[in-house]
Write a protein that holds these residues in place. Structure first.
Motif, PDB file in Angstrom:
ATOM      1  N   ASP A 138     -10.304  -5.692  -3.885  1.00 29.59           N
ATOM      2  CA  ASP A 138      -9.022  -6.258  -4.904  1.00 29.59           C
ATOM      3  C   ASP A 138      -8.579  -7.483  -4.112  1.00 29.59           C
ATOM      4  N   ALA A 139      -9.035  -8.757  -4.514  1.00 33.26           N
ATOM      5  CA  ALA A 139      -8.719  -9.726  -4.029  1.00 33.26           C
ATOM      6  C   ALA A 139      -7.409 -10.591  -4.940  1.00 33.26           C
ATOM      7  N   PRO A 195      -2.792   0.471   2.068  1.00 32.86           N
ATOM      8  CA  PRO A 195      -3.052  -0.624   3.250  1.00 32.86           C
ATOM      9  C   PRO A 195      -4.218  -1.146   2.676  1.00 32.86           C
ATOM     10  N   GLY A 196      -4.432  -2.693   2.722  1.00 30.15           N
ATOM     11  CA  GLY A 196      -5.797  -3.146   2.083  1.00 30.15           C
ATOM     12  C   GLY A 196      -5.856  -4.502   2.726  1.00 30.15           C
ATOM     13  N   LEU A 197      -6.319  -5.443   1.903  1.00 26.92           N
ATOM     14  CA  LEU A 197      -6.997  -6.909   2.451  1.00 26.92           C
ATOM     15  C   LEU A 197      -5.744  -7.633   3.054  1.00 26.92           C
ATOM     16  N   LEU A 198      -4.575  -7.811   2.576  1.00 26.49           N
ATOM     17  CA  LEU A 198      -3.426  -8.402   3.061  1.00 26.49           C
ATOM     18  C   LEU A 198      -3.018  -7.761   4.540  1.00 26.49           C
ATOM     19  N   ASP A 256     -10.651   0.468   8.699  1.00 28.68           N
ATOM     20  CA  ASP A 256      -9.615   1.293   8.416  1.00 28.68           C
ATOM     21  C   ASP A 256      -8.639   0.863   7.103  1.00 28.68           C
ATOM     22  N   VAL A 257      -9.150  -0.007   6.307  1.00 29.07           N
ATOM     23  CA  VAL A 257      -8.623  -0.194   4.986  1.00 29.07           C
ATOM     24  C   VAL A 257      -9.639   0.001   3.920  1.00 29.07           C
ATOM     25  N   SER A 290      -8.616 -15.713  10.292  1.00 29.42           N
ATOM     26  CA  SER A 290      -9.117 -14.352  10.203  1.00 29.42           C
ATOM     27  C   SER A 290      -9.727 -13.945   8.938  1.00 29.42           C
ATOM     28  N   MET A 291      -9.420 -14.577   7.734  1.00 29.92           N
ATOM     29  CA  MET A 291     -10.094 -14.490   6.669  1.00 29.92           C
ATOM     30  C   MET A 291     -11.564 -14.823   6.719  1.00 29.92           C
ATOM     31  N   HIS A 292     -11.686 -15.946   7.452  1.00 32.62           N
ATOM     32  CA  HIS A 292     -13.201 -16.562   7.609  1.00 32.62           C
ATOM     33  C   HIS A 292     -13.828 -15.496   8.534  1.00 32.62           C
TER      34      HIS A 292
END
Length: 310
Positions: A158-159, A177-180, A192-193, A222-224
Motif C-alpha cells: 500500500d504505497a 506499521p508499514g512502508l513509511l 518486520d512490516v 532508503s527507498m531505492h
C-alpha cells in the motif's frame, strides 16, 4: 569430578579465558554466526549452553530470539470481497476473474522473462490520473489473481501513503506499521512490516503511519535500497504497489521512476483524453506502461475491464 564438570572446566580454561570481558570469544567469532543459534538450536539446548559455557554469544542469541518480530497474519473475509467484485479462489470462474487473467498474463511474462530486458520487471505500480477511478480495486484484484498462480507469489504494498484504502478493503487497521515506518527507521527490516494472509501466496505491506515528509521518504536512498531488495531477494514474487493518483500528489511520480512496469487505470466515460495524456507525461520514465479501461459497459448489466499497452 564428573564427566560434565571436567568438560565445563576444560571449556572454561580453553575458550572463555582467552576472550575479552564483554566481547565475543575469538574461537566463536570464526565459527557459527551467533544470530543463527536461535534458529538452529532448541531452547533446551541453548539453556544448557548458558549453564555450562556462560558465553556472551549465547546471551546475544537469546536476546536476538526474544526481540525477533514475528510476521503478523490477518484473516481476509473472502466472501465479503467476492460481494464487492474482488477475485477470490472460490469464485475463480467469474467474469471479472477471467478479465484479470488476461490482464496479469503479459505482466507476469514481462516480470520473469530474462529476455524481456525490463529491469525490476517484477515491481509493478498501479495508479490512475485522478481519485475514484478504481486503482485500488484493480490492485487488489490483480494481486488476488496472481496469488492463484502455481509458480509465483505476490506482495501487495500500500504505497498510497496519504489516503490508504487497502486496510478498509481487506480488513486490517490503517495504523499497522508499514512502508513509511520502514523508511523512517533503519532498524526496521522488510519482514518486520510484512503481513501474511489466509490467501496462501498473498502477503501485504501496509502504508504505515503517516509522515509529513512522505514524498521525500519515497524519494530517498532508503527507498531505492528497499526496492532493490524487493526486486532481487524476492525474485519469485510479483510486487504490486497501489500508488496515489498521478495528478493529485507527487508521491506517485517519485515511485514511477523506480518501477519495472506501470498499470494506469482509466475510468470509462469520465477521464478525458487530455487528462490521460497529462498522466502519461508524469510516468514516461518507465519503459513499460499498461492501461486498464475500467468501469466500461460492454453490454447491459455486465462489467468490462479493457486492457492495452501504451
Amino acid at each position: 569430578m564428573s564427566l560434565i564438570e571436567r568438560a565445563a572446566d576444560k571449556l572454561s580454561k580453553n575458550e572463555i579465558s582467552n576472550s575479552i570481558p564483554g566481547k565475543i570469544p575469538q574461537t566463536v567469532k570464526t565459527g557459527l554466526d551467533p544470530l543463527f543459534l536461535s534458529d538452529n538450536m532448541s531452547d533446551q539446548k541453548i539453556g544448557k549452553e548458558v549453564s555450562v559455557n556462560n558465553s556472551p554469544v549465547v546471551d546475544l542469541a537469546n536476546r536476538a530470539s526474544a526481540n525477533k518480530k514475528t510476521i503478523k497474519k490477518i484473516e481476509i473475509d473472502l466472501e465479503s470481497l467476492h460481494r464487492k467484485g474482488i477475485v477470490t479462489l472460490d469464485h475463480s470462474r467469474s467474469e471479472i476473474a477471467e478479465q484479470f487473467r488476461l490482464i496479469k498474463r503479459p505482466l507476469i511474462a514481462n516480470a520473469f522473462n530474462p529476455d524481456s530486458g525490463i529491469k525490476n520487471g517484477n515491481l509493478i505500480m498501479v495508479t490512475s490520473s485522478l481519485s475514484g477511478e478504481g486503482k485500488s480495486f484493480c490492485s487488489i484484484n490483480l494481486a488476488m489473481s496472481i496469488a492463484m498462480e502455481m509458480d509465483h507469489r505476490v506482495l501487495l504494498v500500500d504505497a498510497d501513503v496519504a489516503r490508504p484504502s487497502i486496510p478498509a478493503s481487506l480488513g486490517f487497521s490503517p495504523e499497522e506499521p508499514g512502508l513509511l515506518d520502514l523508511l523512517r527507521d533503519p532498524q526496521w527490516k522488510i519482514p518486520d512490516v510484512m503481513m501474511k494472509t489466509n490467501v496462501k501466496k498473498l502477503t501485504l505491506i501496509p502504508a504505515g503511519r503517516r509522515h509529513t515528509h512522505a514524498t521525500e521518504l519515497l524519494a530517498s536512498q532508503s527507498m531505492h535500497s528497499i526496492l532493490a531488495e524487493l526486486a532481487q531477494r524476492y525474485h519469485d514474487r510479483v510486487v504490486i504497489f497501489d500508488s496515489p493518483p498521478l495528478l493529485l500528489t507527487s508521491e506517485a511520480r517519485v515511485l514511477a521512476g523506480q518501477m519495472g512496469q506501470i498499470v494506469l487505470v482509466v475510468e470509462a466515460e469520465r477521464t478525458t483524453q487530455q487528462t490521460v495524456k497529462e498522466a502519461l507525461q508524469q510516468i514516461e520514465a518507465c519503459d513499460v506502461i499498461n492501461l486498464i479501461y475500467n468501469k466500461a459497459r460492454a453490454h447491459s448489466g455486465g462489467g468490462y475491464y479493457g486492457y492495452g499497452y501504451y
